[in-house]
Design a protein around this motif. Sequence first.
Motif, PDB file in Angstrom:
ATOM      1  N   TRP A 293      37.281  57.566  66.974  1.00 27.79           N
ATOM      2  CA  TRP A 293      38.700  57.923  66.971  1.00 27.79           C
ATOM      3  C   TRP A 293      38.950  58.889  68.125  1.00 27.79           C
ATOM      4  CZ3 TRP A 293      42.529  55.659  64.441  1.00 27.79           C
ATOM      5  CH2 TRP A 293      42.270  54.999  63.221  1.00 27.79           C
ATOM      6  N   TYR A 294      39.931  58.551  68.960  1.00 26.38           N
ATOM      7  CA  TYR A 294      40.331  59.404  70.069  1.00 26.38           C
ATOM      8  C   TYR A 294      41.811  59.730  69.935  1.00 26.38           C
ATOM      9  CZ  TYR A 294      36.034  58.253  72.616  1.00 26.38           C
ATOM     10  OH  TYR A 294      34.728  58.105  72.997  1.00 26.38           O
ATOM     11  N   ARG A 295      42.172  60.886  70.448  1.00 27.94           N
ATOM     12  CA  ARG A 295      43.581  61.278  70.519  1.00 27.94           C
ATOM     13  C   ARG A 295      43.928  61.479  71.988  1.00 27.94           C
ATOM     14  NH1 ARG A 295      45.346  66.537  67.286  1.00 27.94           N
ATOM     15  NH2 ARG A 295      43.808  67.503  68.652  1.00 27.94           N
ATOM     16  N   GLN A 296      45.056  60.919  72.380  1.00 28.23           N
ATOM     17  CA  GLN A 296      45.482  61.043  73.778  1.00 28.23           C
ATOM     18  C   GLN A 296      46.812  61.761  73.859  1.00 28.23           C
ATOM     19  OE1 GLN A 296      46.348  57.386  75.969  1.00 28.23           O
ATOM     20  NE2 GLN A 296      45.488  58.286  77.824  1.00 28.23           N
ATOM     21  N   THR A 297      46.842  62.841  74.609  1.00 29.44           N
ATOM     22  CA  THR A 297      48.070  63.569  74.890  1.00 29.44           C
ATOM     23  C   THR A 297      48.134  63.839  76.380  1.00 29.44           C
ATOM     24  OG1 THR A 297      47.027  65.729  74.597  1.00 29.44           O
ATOM     25  CG2 THR A 297      48.040  64.736  72.645  1.00 29.44           C
ATOM     26  N   MET A 298      49.339  64.147  76.831  1.00 24.93           N
ATOM     27  CA  MET A 298      49.501  64.438  78.243  1.00 24.93           C
ATOM     28  C   MET A 298      48.711  65.685  78.632  1.00 24.93           C
ATOM     29  SD  MET A 298      51.408  62.304  79.901  1.00 24.93           S
ATOM     30  CE  MET A 298      52.045  63.250  81.280  1.00 24.93           C
ATOM     31  N   MET A 299      48.711  66.641  77.742  1.00 25.40           N
ATOM     32  CA  MET A 299      48.098  67.931  78.076  1.00 25.40           C
ATOM     33  C   MET A 299      46.574  67.891  77.991  1.00 25.40           C
ATOM     34  SD  MET A 299      50.520  69.851  78.952  1.00 25.40           S
ATOM     35  CE  MET A 299      49.640  71.411  79.008  1.00 25.40           C
ATOM     36  N   GLN A 300      46.040  67.226  76.995  1.00 29.91           N
ATOM     37  CA  GLN A 300      44.605  67.279  76.738  1.00 29.91           C
ATOM     38  C   GLN A 300      43.853  66.025  77.168  1.00 29.91           C
ATOM     39  OE1 GLN A 300      43.174  70.036  75.683  1.00 29.91           O
ATOM     40  NE2 GLN A 300      45.127  71.077  75.410  1.00 29.91           N
ATOM     41  N   GLY A 301      44.585  64.980  77.524  1.00 34.76           N
ATOM     42  CA  GLY A 301      43.904  63.744  77.874  1.00 34.76           C
ATOM     43  C   GLY A 301      43.332  63.075  76.640  1.00 34.76           C
ATOM     44  N   LEU A 302      42.170  62.476  76.789  1.00 40.04           N
ATOM     45  CA  LEU A 302      41.512  61.777  75.691  1.00 40.04           C
ATOM     46  C   LEU A 302      40.513  62.698  75.013  1.00 40.04           C
ATOM     47  CD1 LEU A 302      40.783  58.229  77.086  1.00 40.04           C
ATOM     48  CD2 LEU A 302      41.841  58.701  74.886  1.00 40.04           C
ATOM     49  N   GLU A 303      40.745  62.980  73.764  1.00 36.78           N
ATOM     50  CA  GLU A 303      39.850  63.846  73.006  1.00 36.78           C
ATOM     51  C   GLU A 303      39.147  63.034  71.926  1.00 36.78           C
ATOM     52  OE1 GLU A 303      41.855  67.872  72.017  1.00 36.78           O
ATOM     53  OE2 GLU A 303      43.418  66.345  71.936  1.00 36.78           O
ATOM     54  N   LEU A 304      37.855  63.213  71.840  1.00 33.19           N
ATOM     55  CA  LEU A 304      37.109  62.548  70.781  1.00 33.19           C
ATOM     56  C   LEU A 304      37.283  63.335  69.494  1.00 33.19           C
ATOM     57  CD1 LEU A 304      35.051  60.409  69.849  1.00 33.19           C
ATOM     58  CD2 LEU A 304      33.250  61.983  70.577  1.00 33.19           C
ATOM     59  N   LEU A 305      37.786  62.672  68.478  1.00 32.23           N
ATOM     60  CA  LEU A 305      38.002  63.333  67.189  1.00 32.23           C
ATOM     61  C   LEU A 305      36.814  63.143  66.259  1.00 32.23           C
ATOM     62  CD1 LEU A 305      41.719  62.348  66.475  1.00 32.23           C
ATOM     63  CD2 LEU A 305      40.851  64.511  67.378  1.00 32.23           C
ATOM     64  N   ALA A 306      36.345  61.882  66.168  1.00 35.36           N
ATOM     65  CA  ALA A 306      35.265  61.597  65.222  1.00 35.36           C
ATOM     66  C   ALA A 306      34.602  60.302  65.605  1.00 35.36           C
ATOM     67  CB  ALA A 306      35.827  61.480  63.808  1.00 35.36           C
ATOM     68  N   TYR A 307      33.342  60.163  65.197  1.00 36.77           N
ATOM     69  CA  TYR A 307      32.755  58.858  65.356  1.00 36.77           C
ATOM     70  C   TYR A 307      31.725  58.558  64.273  1.00 36.77           C
ATOM     71  CZ  TYR A 307      28.292  59.915  67.833  1.00 36.77           C
ATOM     72  OH  TYR A 307      27.046  60.329  68.193  1.00 36.77           O
ATOM     73  N   PHE A 308      31.605  57.293  64.003  1.00 38.47           N
ATOM     74  CA  PHE A 308      30.782  56.777  62.924  1.00 38.47           C
ATOM     75  C   PHE A 308      29.760  55.792  63.473  1.00 38.47           C
ATOM     76  CE2 PHE A 308      33.324  58.062  59.187  1.00 38.47           C
ATOM     77  CZ  PHE A 308      34.508  58.426  59.816  1.00 38.47           C
ATOM     78  N   ARG A 309      28.611  55.791  62.845  1.00 38.04           N
ATOM     79  CA  ARG A 309      27.626  54.752  63.118  1.00 38.04           C
ATOM     80  C   ARG A 309      27.181  54.197  61.772  1.00 38.04           C
ATOM     81  NH1 ARG A 309      22.926  56.865  66.273  1.00 38.04           N
ATOM     82  NH2 ARG A 309      24.399  56.790  67.989  1.00 38.04           N
ATOM     83  N   ASN A 310      27.259  52.897  61.646  1.00 37.02           N
ATOM     84  CA  ASN A 310      26.916  52.259  60.362  1.00 37.02           C
ATOM     85  C   ASN A 310      27.647  52.926  59.199  1.00 37.02           C
ATOM     86  OD1 ASN A 310      25.127  50.490  61.697  1.00 37.02           O
ATOM     87  ND2 ASN A 310      23.480  52.004  61.564  1.00 37.02           N
ATOM     88  N   ARG A 311      28.899  53.233  59.432  1.00 37.23           N
ATOM     89  CA  ARG A 311      29.840  53.817  58.453  1.00 37.23           C
ATOM     90  C   ARG A 311      29.579  55.288  58.162  1.00 37.23           C
ATOM     91  NH1 ARG A 311      29.766  50.617  53.193  1.00 37.23           N
ATOM     92  NH2 ARG A 311      31.363  52.152  52.700  1.00 37.23           N
TER      93      ARG A 311
END
Lengths: 115, 111
Positions: A34-52
């Motif tokens: 999951w990534y969040r994209q804003t003008m100010m911060q760009g692409l930020e990694l929020l969370a990630y999963f492997r095999n759930r």
Amino acid sequence: DARVTQTPRHKVTEMGQEVTMRCQPILGHNTVFWYRQTMMQGLELLAYFRNRAPLDDSGMPKDRFSAEMPDATLATLKIQPSEPRDSAVYFCASGLDRPENSPLHFGNGTRLTVT
Amino acid sequence: AQSVSQHNHHVILSEAASLELGCNYSYGGTVNLFWYVQYPGQHLQLLLKYFSGDPLVKGIKGFEAEFIKSKFSFNLRKPSVQWSDTAEYFCAVNSWGKLQFGAGTQVVVTP
């Protein structure tokens, strides 16, 4: 052509409301980001999963955000309560454990506006 | 801290001009390197990737990138841009399964 599907595409909500964003990864992919994209911060990694299993959610505000994978075909990102500063485009991406076999494939994103 | 730096936030150039976008990373160990492109209103798409082997990699739409390990750099190039190359370009590094992006470079190609 397999795609990552995100719903909804757009969401407008009032401050304080709960927001749930959904992602259907490509069948067979075992990592979800999951990534969040804003003008100010760009692409930020929020969370990630492997095999759930959640591997890293250090980029996510824990007090209001939560990410889950109830099953291999669904990932969810919830915000409760939502705030205007959460307004952004939220992208889900999926891939395989070994990135040399498959780079990340991104969904079209959910554009969230919190008023 | 691990990071990915893109040198330019905005680039404006004319059609047929050459493009080079800088990217530096600060990860140690083995990394996989990517350039993604985001056309206006669309999701990110992979332009090219480097895992090993020839440090000069070619991607789609005439783009190429060179991995220089000693400089921790992975710069993107295109000899002659087109108006349709107007987009935001993101450098990304995969380290230990986590893909981190640079801040992005907005490229505008004028006719």
